[in-house]
Each structure stands twice: as structure tokens, then as C-alpha cells.
Design a protein around this motif. Sequence first.
Motif, PDB file in Angstrom:
ATOM      1  N   MET A  43       0.841  -1.203   0.000  1.00 21.99           N
ATOM      2  CA  MET A  43       0.000   0.000   0.000  1.00 21.99           C
ATOM      3  C   MET A  43       0.870   1.244   0.000  1.00 21.99           C
ATOM      4  O   MET A  43       1.571   1.522   0.980  1.00 21.99           O
ATOM      5  N   ASP A  44       0.824   1.977  -1.096  1.00 20.23           N
ATOM      6  CA  ASP A  44       1.530   3.253  -1.123  1.00 20.23           C
ATOM      7  C   ASP A  44       0.808   4.204  -0.185  1.00 20.23           C
ATOM      8  O   ASP A  44      -0.415   4.322  -0.224  1.00 20.23           O
ATOM      9  N   VAL A  45       1.542   4.885   0.656  1.00 20.79           N
ATOM     10  CA  VAL A  45       0.935   5.792   1.622  1.00 20.79           C
ATOM     11  C   VAL A  45       0.307   6.998   0.923  1.00 20.79           C
ATOM     12  O   VAL A  45      -0.734   7.489   1.335  1.00 20.79           O
ATOM     13  N   HIS A  46       0.905   7.438  -0.178  1.00 20.10           N
ATOM     14  CA  HIS A  46       0.432   8.650  -0.854  1.00 20.10           C
ATOM     15  C   HIS A  46      -0.343   8.314  -2.121  1.00 20.10           C
ATOM     16  O   HIS A  46       0.030   8.721  -3.216  1.00 20.10           O
ATOM     17  N   LEU A  47      -1.426   7.578  -1.966  1.00 17.57           N
ATOM     18  CA  LEU A  47      -2.299   7.263  -3.099  1.00 17.57           C
ATOM     19  C   LEU A  47      -3.155   8.470  -3.466  1.00 17.57           C
ATOM     20  O   LEU A  47      -3.483   9.282  -2.603  1.00 17.57           O
ATOM     21  N   PRO A  48      -3.560   8.552  -4.734  1.00 22.14           N
ATOM     22  CA  PRO A  48      -4.551   9.578  -5.092  1.00 22.14           C
ATOM     23  C   PRO A  48      -5.895   9.250  -4.445  1.00 22.14           C
ATOM     24  O   PRO A  48      -6.189   8.089  -4.170  1.00 22.14           O
ATOM     25  N   GLY A  49      -6.710  10.244  -4.229  1.00 20.02           N
ATOM     26  CA  GLY A  49      -7.998  10.014  -3.564  1.00 20.02           C
ATOM     27  C   GLY A  49      -7.757   9.722  -2.096  1.00 20.02           C
ATOM     28  O   GLY A  49      -7.005  10.415  -1.428  1.00 20.02           O
ATOM     29  N   ILE A  50      -8.368   8.673  -1.609  1.00 21.32           N
ATOM     30  CA  ILE A  50      -8.138   8.252  -0.222  1.00 21.32           C
ATOM     31  C   ILE A  50      -6.695   7.769  -0.123  1.00 21.32           C
ATOM     32  O   ILE A  50      -6.288   6.890  -0.870  1.00 21.32           O
ATOM     33  N   ILE A  69       1.557  -3.954   3.728  1.00 20.69           N
ATOM     34  CA  ILE A  69       2.868  -3.340   3.923  1.00 20.69           C
ATOM     35  C   ILE A  69       2.838  -1.950   3.306  1.00 20.69           C
ATOM     36  O   ILE A  69       2.514  -1.787   2.133  1.00 20.69           O
ATOM     37  N   ALA A  70       3.174  -0.949   4.112  1.00 26.24           N
ATOM     38  CA  ALA A  70       3.219   0.432   3.627  1.00 26.24           C
ATOM     39  C   ALA A  70       4.474   0.643   2.799  1.00 26.24           C
ATOM     40  O   ALA A  70       5.557   0.206   3.179  1.00 26.24           O
ATOM     41  N   LEU A  71       4.310   1.307   1.661  1.00 25.04           N
ATOM     42  CA  LEU A  71       5.439   1.785   0.863  1.00 25.04           C
ATOM     43  C   LEU A  71       5.427   3.295   0.968  1.00 25.04           C
ATOM     44  O   LEU A  71       4.437   3.933   0.625  1.00 25.04           O
ATOM     45  N   THR A  72       6.506   3.860   1.470  1.00 26.02           N
ATOM     46  CA  THR A  72       6.514   5.299   1.708  1.00 26.02           C
ATOM     47  C   THR A  72       7.910   5.884   1.619  1.00 26.02           C
ATOM     48  O   THR A  72       8.888   5.184   1.861  1.00 26.02           O
ATOM     49  N   ALA A  73       7.972   7.148   1.288  1.00 27.46           N
ATOM     50  CA  ALA A  73       9.261   7.856   1.223  1.00 27.46           C
ATOM     51  C   ALA A  73       9.562   8.596   2.521  1.00 27.46           C
ATOM     52  O   ALA A  73      10.595   9.231   2.645  1.00 27.46           O
ATOM     53  N   ILE A  74       8.682   8.502   3.505  1.00 26.82           N
ATOM     54  CA  ILE A  74       8.903   9.215   4.761  1.00 26.82           C
ATOM     55  C   ILE A  74       9.961   8.519   5.598  1.00 26.82           C
ATOM     56  O   ILE A  74      10.270   7.360   5.371  1.00 26.82           O
ATOM     57  N   SER A  75      10.491   9.233   6.562  1.00 24.72           N
ATOM     58  CA  SER A  75      11.515   8.689   7.439  1.00 24.72           C
ATOM     59  C   SER A  75      10.932   7.581   8.304  1.00 24.72           C
ATOM     60  O   SER A  75       9.976   7.793   9.046  1.00 24.72           O
ATOM     61  N   LEU A  76      11.523   6.406   8.209  1.00 23.76           N
ATOM     62  CA  LEU A  76      11.031   5.252   8.960  1.00 23.76           C
ATOM     63  C   LEU A  76      11.112   5.471  10.463  1.00 23.76           C
ATOM     64  O   LEU A  76      10.188   5.149  11.199  1.00 23.76           O
ATOM     65  N   ASN A  77      12.190   6.042  10.933  1.00 28.73           N
ATOM     66  CA  ASN A  77      12.361   6.216  12.378  1.00 28.73           C
ATOM     67  C   ASN A  77      11.278   7.094  12.991  1.00 28.73           C
ATOM     68  O   ASN A  77      10.850   6.874  14.110  1.00 28.73           O
ATOM     69  N   GLU A  78      10.846   8.107  12.275  1.00 30.51           N
ATOM     70  CA  GLU A  78       9.881   9.045  12.820  1.00 30.51           C
ATOM     71  C   GLU A  78       8.438   8.567  12.691  1.00 30.51           C
ATOM     72  O   GLU A  78       7.586   8.971  13.446  1.00 30.51           O
ATOM     73  N   ASN A  79       8.150   7.722  11.699  1.00 37.13           N
ATOM     74  CA  ASN A  79       6.757   7.463  11.377  1.00 37.13           C
ATOM     75  C   ASN A  79       6.332   5.994  11.362  1.00 37.13           C
ATOM     76  O   ASN A  79       5.182   5.710  11.064  1.00 37.13           O
ATOM     77  N   ARG A  80       7.210   5.080  11.646  1.00 31.81           N
ATOM     78  CA  ARG A  80       6.853   3.665  11.619  1.00 31.81           C
ATOM     79  C   ARG A  80       5.672   3.354  12.546  1.00 31.81           C
ATOM     80  O   ARG A  80       4.707   2.731  12.144  1.00 31.81           O
ATOM     81  N   GLU A  81       5.754   3.811  13.778  1.00 36.36           N
ATOM     82  CA  GLU A  81       4.686   3.526  14.734  1.00 36.36           C
ATOM     83  C   GLU A  81       3.355   4.144  14.306  1.00 36.36           C
ATOM     84  O   GLU A  81       2.302   3.547  14.476  1.00 36.36           O
ATOM     85  N   MET A  82       3.420   5.340  13.723  1.00 33.54           N
ATOM     86  CA  MET A  82       2.204   5.992  13.248  1.00 33.54           C
ATOM     87  C   MET A  82       1.564   5.158  12.145  1.00 33.54           C
ATOM     88  O   MET A  82       0.363   4.904  12.154  1.00 33.54           O
ATOM     89  N   MET A  88      -1.273  -1.024   9.349  1.00 31.82           N
ATOM     90  CA  MET A  88      -0.230  -1.578   8.488  1.00 31.82           C
ATOM     91  C   MET A  88       0.474  -2.703   9.242  1.00 31.82           C
ATOM     92  O   MET A  88       0.648  -2.639  10.457  1.00 31.82           O
ATOM     93  N   THR A  89       0.898  -3.717   8.513  1.00 31.40           N
ATOM     94  CA  THR A  89       1.611  -4.841   9.097  1.00 31.40           C
ATOM     95  C   THR A  89       3.097  -4.544   9.227  1.00 31.40           C
ATOM     96  O   THR A  89       3.741  -4.923  10.196  1.00 31.40           O
ATOM     97  N   ASP A  90       3.630  -3.836   8.229  1.00 31.35           N
ATOM     98  CA  ASP A  90       5.047  -3.463   8.227  1.00 31.35           C
ATOM     99  C   ASP A  90       5.215  -2.262   7.305  1.00 31.35           C
ATOM    100  O   ASP A  90       4.246  -1.811   6.692  1.00 31.35           O
ATOM    101  N   VAL A  91       6.450  -1.774   7.200  1.00 25.83           N
ATOM    102  CA  VAL A  91       6.735  -0.570   6.420  1.00 25.83           C
ATOM    103  C   VAL A  91       8.006  -0.791   5.613  1.00 25.83           C
ATOM    104  O   VAL A  91       8.999  -1.297   6.140  1.00 25.83           O
ATOM    105  N   ILE A  92       7.972  -0.406   4.332  1.00 25.90           N
ATOM    106  CA  ILE A  92       9.160  -0.377   3.483  1.00 25.90           C
ATOM    107  C   ILE A  92       9.311   1.066   3.017  1.00 25.90           C
ATOM    108  O   ILE A  92       8.377   1.637   2.448  1.00 25.90           O
TER     109      ILE A  92
END
Length: 115
Positions: A43-50, A69-82, A88-92
Amino acid sequence: NKINQMITKKMIENKGMTSRIIDNGEIAIEIIKNDNIFDLVLMDVHLPGINGTIATQQIREFDEKTPIIALTAISLNENREMLLSFGMTDVITKPFEPETFYKVIAQTLEETSNS
């Protein structure tokens, strides 16, 4: 974007897996709800629409089992828990190393099959 979708799809197919690209959160929710045929969702975090976090929250209302599994360009350390708090099950994080990408997917599928 389309280039990232094509690269990710190719990486998945190179490991003998099949994938389906869904272009926005609303359609993702409907397909997962109606088809329920996926072993795992990237799941890309920044999808169009929702966006991906809201889509994940809504999917979790009817599907608590399918790993997302979240796919995101954000900093993992700051936002993983969020991100995990949305269901989300995990983050890449992007850009991702292929080894890390495959490792997270494999671990998630293994954990799911063992539970």
C-alpha cells in the motif's frame, strides 16, 4: 507514479509472484472487499484520492488478516509507529533496496502462514 508501479511489479514478478496494480485507495478498498484473493497488499501511503493510511483503516474494518505493507518515502524512524497504528503490518521506505524489499515481504508472508 507509473514508473514506480512498473518497477515494483517487475521486482515482484522476478520472484515468481503475481501482482495487480490498483491506482487509488477507493478502488483498492472495493477490490479487496469484494475479491478477497490477495496474500499480501503493498500500500503506497500517498495514493490519489483516499490515501494509503485511510484505505488501510477502512480495509481493517472488514479484513484484519491480510498483511498490508506500507510503501513510503517518509523517514522510517519518525513514522513507523504511526503507520502501524493505522493497521499496516510493516513498512518499506522508498527508495528501497531490493534485498530489504524482498526480505520484508518474505518475513511477512512467513509470519502470516504460521499464524
